[in-house]
Design a protein around this motif. Sequence first.
Motif, PDB file in Angstrom:
ATOM      1  N   LYS A 155       0.822  -1.200   0.000  1.00 53.31           N
ATOM      2  CA  LYS A 155       0.000   0.000   0.000  1.00 53.31           C
ATOM      3  C   LYS A 155       0.862   1.259   0.000  1.00 53.31           C
ATOM      4  N   PHE A 156       1.994   1.214   0.739  1.00 50.68           N
ATOM      5  CA  PHE A 156       2.886   2.386   0.736  1.00 50.68           C
ATOM      6  C   PHE A 156       3.308   2.707  -0.686  1.00 50.68           C
ATOM      7  N   ASN A 157       3.765   1.661  -1.383  1.00 52.82           N
ATOM      8  CA  ASN A 157       4.270   1.885  -2.733  1.00 52.82           C
ATOM      9  C   ASN A 157       3.189   2.411  -3.646  1.00 52.82           C
ATOM     10  N   LEU A 158       1.991   1.883  -3.464  1.00 54.60           N
ATOM     11  CA  LEU A 158       0.855   2.346  -4.256  1.00 54.60           C
ATOM     12  C   LEU A 158       0.596   3.818  -3.973  1.00 54.60           C
ATOM     13  N   GLY A 159       0.610   4.168  -2.687  1.00 53.34           N
ATOM     14  CA  GLY A 159       0.353   5.549  -2.292  1.00 53.34           C
ATOM     15  C   GLY A 159       1.395   6.479  -2.874  1.00 53.34           C
ATOM     16  N   LYS A 160       2.635   6.035  -2.837  1.00 54.85           N
ATOM     17  CA  LYS A 160       3.730   6.840  -3.364  1.00 54.85           C
ATOM     18  C   LYS A 160       3.529   7.069  -4.864  1.00 54.85           C
ATOM     19  N   ARG A 161       3.164   5.968  -5.552  1.00 56.99           N
ATOM     20  CA  ARG A 161       3.033   6.056  -6.999  1.00 56.99           C
ATOM     21  C   ARG A 161       1.891   6.984  -7.385  1.00 56.99           C
ATOM     22  N   LEU A 162       0.768   6.901  -6.647  1.00 59.52           N
ATOM     23  CA  LEU A 162      -0.407   7.680  -7.016  1.00 59.52           C
ATOM     24  C   LEU A 162      -0.422   9.056  -6.361  1.00 59.52           C
ATOM     25  N   LYS A 163       0.691   9.421  -5.732  1.00 61.96           N
ATOM     26  CA  LYS A 163       0.828  10.761  -5.150  1.00 61.96           C
ATOM     27  C   LYS A 163      -0.315  11.094  -4.193  1.00 61.96           C
ATOM     28  N   ILE A 168      -5.123   8.873   5.931  1.00 64.01           N
ATOM     29  CA  ILE A 168      -6.222   8.773   6.884  1.00 64.01           C
ATOM     30  C   ILE A 168      -5.919   7.638   7.838  1.00 64.01           C
ATOM     31  N   VAL A 169      -5.957   7.944   9.117  1.00 60.92           N
ATOM     32  CA  VAL A 169      -5.661   6.910  10.087  1.00 60.92           C
ATOM     33  C   VAL A 169      -6.968   6.472  10.728  1.00 60.92           C
ATOM     34  N   ASN A 170      -7.205   5.192  10.641  1.00 62.39           N
ATOM     35  CA  ASN A 170      -8.489   4.658  11.057  1.00 62.39           C
ATOM     36  C   ASN A 170      -8.444   4.215  12.517  1.00 62.39           C
ATOM     37  N   GLY A 171      -9.050   5.035  13.350  1.00 65.98           N
ATOM     38  CA  GLY A 171      -9.184   4.661  14.756  1.00 65.98           C
ATOM     39  C   GLY A 171     -10.655   4.552  15.087  1.00 65.98           C
ATOM     40  N   GLY A 172     -11.425   4.250  14.039  1.00 67.06           N
ATOM     41  CA  GLY A 172     -12.882   4.202  14.192  1.00 67.06           C
ATOM     42  C   GLY A 172     -13.292   3.103  15.151  1.00 67.06           C
ATOM     43  N   GLU A 173     -12.810   1.932  14.884  1.00 63.15           N
ATOM     44  CA  GLU A 173     -13.159   0.744  15.667  1.00 63.15           C
ATOM     45  C   GLU A 173     -14.644   0.734  16.013  1.00 63.15           C
ATOM     46  N   ALA A 265      -8.848   3.822  -3.045  1.00 57.47           N
ATOM     47  CA  ALA A 265      -8.876   5.087  -2.311  1.00 57.47           C
ATOM     48  C   ALA A 265      -7.728   5.985  -2.763  1.00 57.47           C
ATOM     49  N   ALA A 266      -6.570   5.358  -3.060  1.00 51.26           N
ATOM     50  CA  ALA A 266      -5.404   6.155  -3.428  1.00 51.26           C
ATOM     51  C   ALA A 266      -5.674   6.988  -4.676  1.00 51.26           C
ATOM     52  N   GLU A 267      -6.616   6.528  -5.490  1.00 58.79           N
ATOM     53  CA  GLU A 267      -6.892   7.267  -6.724  1.00 58.79           C
ATOM     54  C   GLU A 267      -7.604   8.588  -6.468  1.00 58.79           C
ATOM     55  N   VAL A 268      -8.212   8.747  -5.287  1.00 55.09           N
ATOM     56  CA  VAL A 268      -8.768  10.059  -4.966  1.00 55.09           C
ATOM     57  C   VAL A 268      -7.868  10.797  -3.977  1.00 55.09           C
ATOM     58  N   VAL A 272      -5.702   4.846   3.555  1.00 60.21           N
ATOM     59  CA  VAL A 272      -6.156   4.586   4.916  1.00 60.21           C
ATOM     60  C   VAL A 272      -5.279   3.537   5.572  1.00 60.21           C
ATOM     61  N   HIS A 273      -4.816   3.826   6.770  1.00 60.50           N
ATOM     62  CA  HIS A 273      -4.124   2.825   7.569  1.00 60.50           C
ATOM     63  C   HIS A 273      -4.721   2.802   8.951  1.00 60.50           C
ATOM     64  N   ASN A 274      -4.738   1.636   9.526  1.00 61.40           N
ATOM     65  CA  ASN A 274      -5.304   1.465  10.853  1.00 61.40           C
ATOM     66  C   ASN A 274      -4.323   1.949  11.928  1.00 61.40           C
ATOM     67  N   VAL A 275      -4.812   2.362  13.075  1.00 59.15           N
ATOM     68  CA  VAL A 275      -3.915   2.836  14.142  1.00 59.15           C
ATOM     69  C   VAL A 275      -2.936   1.747  14.573  1.00 59.15           C
ATOM     70  N   SER A 276      -3.429   0.502  14.642  1.00 57.91           N
ATOM     71  CA  SER A 276      -2.527  -0.576  15.066  1.00 57.91           C
ATOM     72  C   SER A 276      -1.425  -0.792  14.045  1.00 57.91           C
ATOM     73  N   THR A 277      -1.762  -0.614  12.771  1.00 55.52           N
ATOM     74  CA  THR A 277      -0.742  -0.737  11.735  1.00 55.52           C
ATOM     75  C   THR A 277       0.327   0.330  11.945  1.00 55.52           C
TER      76      THR A 277
END
Lengths: 499, 364, 177
Positions: A155-163, A168-173, A265-268, A272-277
């Motif tokens: 996902k990091f690489n994808l995010g980097k590529r798609l700028k 968004i950090v998901n602490g919704g739980e 999501a990266a295309e917009v 998103v990453h979870n808090v535990s991640t």
Amino acid sequence: MGILDRFFKSHGPDWGVHPDDHKRPAADAPLRTLPVPEKLYIPMQQHVGGPARPVVLVGQAVLKGQLLAEAQGNISAPIHAPTSGRVVAIGEITAPHPSGLAQLAITLASDGNDTWGERQPVVDPFSLSPAEIAKRTAAAGVVGLGGATFPSAVKFNLGKRLKVSTLIVNGGECEPYLSSDDCLMRYRASEVVDGLRIIMHAIGAGDALVGIEENKPEAIAAMKLAAEPFGNVRICPVPARYPMGSDKQLIQTLTGKEVPADARAAEVGVLVHNVSTCAAVHRALRLGEPLIERIVTVNGGAVATPGNVFAPLGARVADLLGFTGLTQEPARLILGGPMMGTLLPHATIPIVKGASGILAFDAREARVPEAGACIRCGSCTRACPMGLLPLEMANHIRAGDLEGALRYELSDCIACGCCAYVCPAHIPLVQYFSHAKGELSARERSKLRNAATRRLVEQRLARLERETREKAAAAAKRKAERDAAKARAAGTSVTEASP
Amino acid sequence: MSNTLRPPLVAAPYAVTPHNVSRVMLWVAAALAPATVFGFWLYGWPAVHLWLITIGFSLFGEALCLRLMQRAAIPVLLDGSALLTGWLLALSLPPWAPWWLGAFGGLFATIIGKQVFGGLGQNLFNPAMVARVALLISFPAAMTVWVAPLPLTNPAAPGFIDGLRITMGGLPAAFDGVTSATMLGHAKTELSRGIDLAHSLVTVGAPADDLSGARAGSLGETASVLLAGGGLLLLVLRIITWHIPVAMLTAIAIPALIFHAIDPTRYLSTASHLLSGGAMLGAFFIATDYVTSPNTRLGQLLFGAGVGFLTYVIRTWGGYPEGVAFAVLLMNALTPVIDRYLKPRIYGRDRRGKALEIAEESTS
Amino acid sequence: MLIAILSLTLLGSLLGLGLGVAAKKFHVEGDPLTAEIEALMPGSNCGQCGFPGCPGAAAAIADGSAPVTVCPPGGKALAQALAAKLGISIDLGEVADQGPQIAAVAEEICIGCCRCIKVCPTDAILGAAKQIHNVIREACTGCGNCIDRCPTEAMTMQPVPVTLQHWIWPKPEMVGA
Ligand code: SF4
Ligand code: SF4
């Protein structure tokens, strides 16, 4: 106005449901640590993608954090030893899956010393290149800990590529009963904030929004404190509404953006990453620790002392339940939350990376009300966060018309369970959808297989034909040669005879 | 901890709403109760008998069909839907109607109106309204004999036995004097005789009377205030949403307002429209029937507005003084169409179901 | 009176219209085309059904002259899919089905006679004279043609194991049916 408000104004989102959350008192109990059990059972597939391949042998001694199995393929994750000890078996165990089917796992007997192997901490992760961070995250076996278990580095690489501009950090739980992310944010907010800043660096995001449901005031306070020094990290309380912790819904609530169907999501511009991640990334980089432990919520009516437990991966559900104690034989065991969790066939199943909770339900909680006929009340439609028509999809699936269900965009269903939760007739809508999705992909597979078979058959026919042709040609050639030889012989005799 | 738990294979979610079908139906019945009891008081024992008979026969009709299909009848009867159907039908009948009207109606509602379509959830039309319209068309005379209120406390009111006699044997001569017309019916007849409202309404209750409900009519058209109260209860319990009732009442009120302003002698006032006939019962209890109304908020608004508007049109220009039943049935027929075209927008797609365009990053 | 007749007529026709539209709406499409059926068939043309290959069987199933259970390699799963496509109900109890199967060679007893290779419709068997043969799992359609050819009974049909990746949630039991 109060009464009128209740009818005419919607509070927050107009989708989703508000189940009884059952989070407390478990969420308020202090975090406990599970003593390392004698044996750990470590499945090779704890993530989305290809299963990991064991690189240790039976009988081999390993240290805590040592690589047990390497990633296999582009989308995969390695697996490490949660403690030091000896590999006693590599074989099949029951998978954390409702089917109760088997899965390859490494069994590790602890030596009781919990000795760390070599670690390579990084003092300043921000001096590393994004690619290096992704590499280290991948090597540490970090996957999405919110439940999706998608390898984070991919996902990091994808995010980097798609700028991507916003993390968004998901602490919704939002799942009822669970509080492992809540607990993490209360106790280790600084780790989460550091981890998310490392991720921002890795994907090149300019700012981060941390969405936390309003029903976790302690976590919000702790996170606000930890994020204070960083202007580009914003803690955003969001309404407590299930499924707020679903990526698409959280993105919509925080940014107003909608992820187009069939897009990522990266295309917009968001990831998103979870808090535990985030916390796991922090540990992987700053401490050089691979992902080998996690916080698990142990909750449910049959649990004597519900709460959050810090446990090594590979500990069995039975170990955890033994630690917290049971008041009665659980009538149902669930891995994860009650809305989207996995039904466990029994308690001798290990904790995996994506296991945010273990629920041991008593008989009352496990009651399955009898399903009745659909009364077309439309509750499911109003609850669906994706705007689908669950009753129509289920009607088509019941009639065996899966294509019909697809026309209602069954593939957009996120299996959140809101529809089945609200249905007053208790129709197992999600099971219809899971069945149909499985059936459709099986058909897709068999279609591909049939096509492949047909190709093979054609190739064989072509080969047979070629062989007969070649044989015929060879025969014709031999015949021609024979004829020619004969003709030559005859010719000589003729010439001899003619004069 | 045993190794062999092996629970039944059920899919998530493992949490369920406290709502269930029988509970929904019973709450609706509870919301109807005050108005019904008021109606009993107003029209006395015959109304009670008729109510019991109608409900009894609709339950019987349902059970009969289930039996014929060799399915267990008890669990289905317990879901309360047949009870509610019978109840709603009873509320829409003339309170002193003979027993066979209730019996026939009850059977018709559950057998033809519901089970023929395949039972709960499958019927296209509201069963109670199907039965009411069938009765109205088949037995126009019996369906339009209304009595003026004769409260139980009134010494002239028929007692239990007399009430039974009325229900079983038809209206005895002794009570002939009490027959009367409903307000809407009266207005319509008088209008057709060329007497305008200003004069004809002098003799019947005007809106002020309507609020108390003490006037001729079916059980369910007198106690408008109690019905609206029951409706509010359902709203508070979130059993129904506001969309259908509000849309329906608005769609009756607006044309009534306009036409009454144009010609008060020909067109009834808004209050009379809203408080008389089946407007309240229809808005809160009949049009909101889950099975036969659209499932989306937008669809419900359209549906409610349609019922309201058609009700007004039928009442004002149609052949019958009351139009709620017809309006509901007409809109029931349109429900599948509404559901088809007014689908909610799917997340990540436009209204037509095409995936949204990926917006270019405008920031940064 | 006229108004009454008119409004009733209007009512009737509107109701009729509504019913018509509803019938259209609730009509669940189902066009059992031979081609669609053929796409469901295994496609190995193994001939176990007694028809000239899968297209022949598909045509026979489409016109009703063959039961949906005609294809042994397809088994229960195919019969079910076909029944769903044709909108008929079948008694699956009668379908002898051990689930999908593929051929396997017992290596200890294979003598390398090459007989099985010749009958495999998809060339799924690898081997040469006097060499141990083997089956390519991905290519085997489970038609079973090779089984009888083997002089040493080294060739057997083995069930394809259900794996985590291929497990499917069962369809919920029908309510009140
Ligand atoms: S249809 Fe799918 S997305 Fe919608 S509520 Fe049901 S499970 Fe959730
Ligand atoms: S919530 Fe259940 S009963 Fe209501 S419409 Fe949906 S499927 Fe039918």
